[in-house]
Design a protein around this motif. Structure first.
Motif, mmCIF file in Angstrom:
data_model
loop_
_atom_site.group_PDB
_atom_site.id
_atom_site.type_symbol
_atom_site.label_atom_id
_atom_site.label_comp_id
_atom_site.label_asym_id
_atom_site.label_seq_id
_atom_site.Cartn_x
_atom_site.Cartn_y
_atom_site.Cartn_z
ATOM 1 N N ALA A 199 -8.658 6.627 -24.046
ATOM 2 C CA ALA A 199 -9.626 5.723 -24.668
ATOM 3 C C ALA A 199 -10.961 6.427 -24.863
ATOM 4 O O ALA A 199 -11.401 7.221 -24.024
ATOM 5 C CB ALA A 199 -9.816 4.473 -23.814
ATOM 6 N N THR A 200 -11.609 6.139 -25.972
ATOM 7 C CA THR A 200 -12.898 6.743 -26.295
ATOM 8 C C THR A 200 -13.927 6.373 -25.234
ATOM 9 O O THR A 200 -14.015 5.229 -24.792
ATOM 10 C CB THR A 200 -13.377 6.261 -27.681
ATOM 11 N N THR A 251 -7.370 3.017 -33.076
ATOM 12 C CA THR A 251 -6.040 2.787 -32.517
ATOM 13 C C THR A 251 -6.169 2.298 -31.083
ATOM 14 O O THR A 251 -7.239 2.358 -30.476
ATOM 15 C CB THR A 251 -5.191 4.076 -32.526
ATOM 16 N N ASP A 252 -5.028 1.822 -30.541
ATOM 17 C CA ASP A 252 -5.007 1.499 -29.115
ATOM 18 C C ASP A 252 -4.511 2.720 -28.343
ATOM 19 O O ASP A 252 -4.236 3.775 -28.924
ATOM 20 C CB ASP A 252 -4.163 0.256 -28.846
ATOM 21 N N THR A 253 -4.405 2.597 -27.035
ATOM 22 C CA THR A 253 -4.040 3.749 -26.213
ATOM 23 C C THR A 253 -2.580 4.149 -26.371
ATOM 24 O O THR A 253 -2.174 5.203 -25.872
ATOM 25 C CB THR A 253 -4.344 3.464 -24.735
ATOM 26 N N GLY A 311 -1.411 4.480 -29.448
ATOM 27 C CA GLY A 311 -1.403 5.093 -30.768
ATOM 28 C C GLY A 311 -1.186 4.133 -31.917
ATOM 29 O O GLY A 311 -1.085 4.562 -33.071
ATOM 30 N N ASP A 367 -12.148 9.595 -34.614
ATOM 31 C CA ASP A 367 -11.007 8.720 -34.343
ATOM 32 C C ASP A 367 -11.256 7.977 -33.032
ATOM 33 O O ASP A 367 -11.476 8.597 -31.986
ATOM 34 C CB ASP A 367 -9.723 9.535 -34.260
ATOM 35 N N VAL A 395 -10.314 5.267 -29.999
ATOM 36 C CA VAL A 395 -9.194 4.703 -29.237
ATOM 37 C C VAL A 395 -9.751 3.616 -28.318
ATOM 38 O O VAL A 395 -10.633 3.882 -27.493
ATOM 39 C CB VAL A 395 -8.473 5.783 -28.413
#
Length: 298
Positions: free
Chosen positions: A104-105, A143-145, A147, A290, A292
């Motif tokens: 995750a970001t 995106t979620d974790t 993908g 990108d 996450v």
């Protein structure tokens, strides 16, 4: 036991008795969490006073400093947030409340310049609103974790102009350098902004005086703010920073994280833009970010 040892023991007992008395005064607080917070705060403040042997003059100066922070704060300037940021308290609170989760970001400081009524722009739109600076094309995915693309994620974006000011720092009610948009069905997003540049936080007040007294720079590393929200996902407040910026290692609010440093690639005049926009003889930059999002429960 010598008289000196006896006096020292008596002094310690007096100090510890006061701490115990103040802690006990909160014992009947109905809200358990409030009681916990206040009693911990009392312990830490008293420990600080005792360990540093704080003088009455120094305590008075500290109160004067906080009073000055309050006096300069208004609906356009939040000096207490600046103080929290420059002491690293904001980043520590963020670290505690944004637990690491897969890829995750990472989150970073919110800052004092977010507003709730920013305009909406379509994908590929321009958030600059006339703000000065070099055009910058920003694109990426949400995106979620696992993908999976996150569609319809709301993305609030805001930044300073080329002169180092946010729109709310001007007195003409302009709206510039901020907007919100949503990711498409593939989780993709794109927009025009201006290339971030370093700028100083407001340093003409008490926080600035503190920085000057400690030989610290008030300058923030160049950055672009994001707040990303989506159902069942943890809200992400973050920035991206400009690779090669001289202030990456001395950001005044400790907000830089290595994972958030991105390449803003400068394009020569005449280089075709992704959406066919004609920039004439101007340079421009482009960056990919990108995002996450972590699950809301983390």
């Amino acid at each position: 036991m010598t008289d000196r040892t006896k006096s020292a023991a008596e002094q310690q007992a007096r100090e510890e008795a006061l701490v115990a008395e103040v802690l006990a005064s909160f014992d009947n607080t109905p809200d358990d969490r409030l009681r916990e917070l206040l009693q911990h705060l009392v312990r830490y403040v008293h420990d600080f006073i005792r360990e540093t042997r704080l003088t009455e003059k120094e305590w008075s100066q500290a109160i004067d400093f906080l009073t000055a922070v309050g006096h300069i704060t208004d609906d356009r300037r939040q000096e207490f947030i600046l103080l929290s940021d420059t002491l690293g308290a904001s980043m520590q609170t963020i670290a505690v409340n944004n637990a690491a989760c897969a890829d995750a970001t990472e989150a970073t400081v919110f800052g004092p310049y977010f507003v709730t009524d920013a305009p909406h722009v379509d994908l590929g739109g321009d958030i600059s609103g006339g703000a000065s600076g070099e055009p910058c094309w920003v694109e990426g995915t949400v995106t979620d974790t696992d993908g999976n693309p996150v569609a319809d994620a709301r993305m609030d974006i805001w930044e300073a102009d080329d002169d180092g000011f946010y729109d709310v720092q001007y007195d003409d009610d302009r709206v510039a350098g901020r907007a919100w948009l949503t990711s498409d069905q593939n989780g993709e997003y794109r927009f025009w902004a201006v290339t971030p540049t370093p700028y100083p936080i407001p340093h003409d007040g008490p926080v600035g005086a503190m920085l000057a007294a400690t030989k610290r720079s008030p300058v923030r590393a160049a950055h672009l703010h994001f707040m990303v929200t989506a159902p069942h996902r943890r809200t992400l407040v973050t920035h991206i920073f400009v690779s090669g910026d001289d202030y990456l290692t001395q950001d005044s609010v400790f907000g830089v994280k290595r994972s958030l440093v991105k390449d803003f690639v400068r394009q020569l005049p005449g280089t075709p833009t992704p959406d066919g926009r004609d920039l004439g003889d101007r340079t421009w930059s482009r960056v990919r970010f990108d995002i996450v999002l972590a699950p809301a429960a983390v």
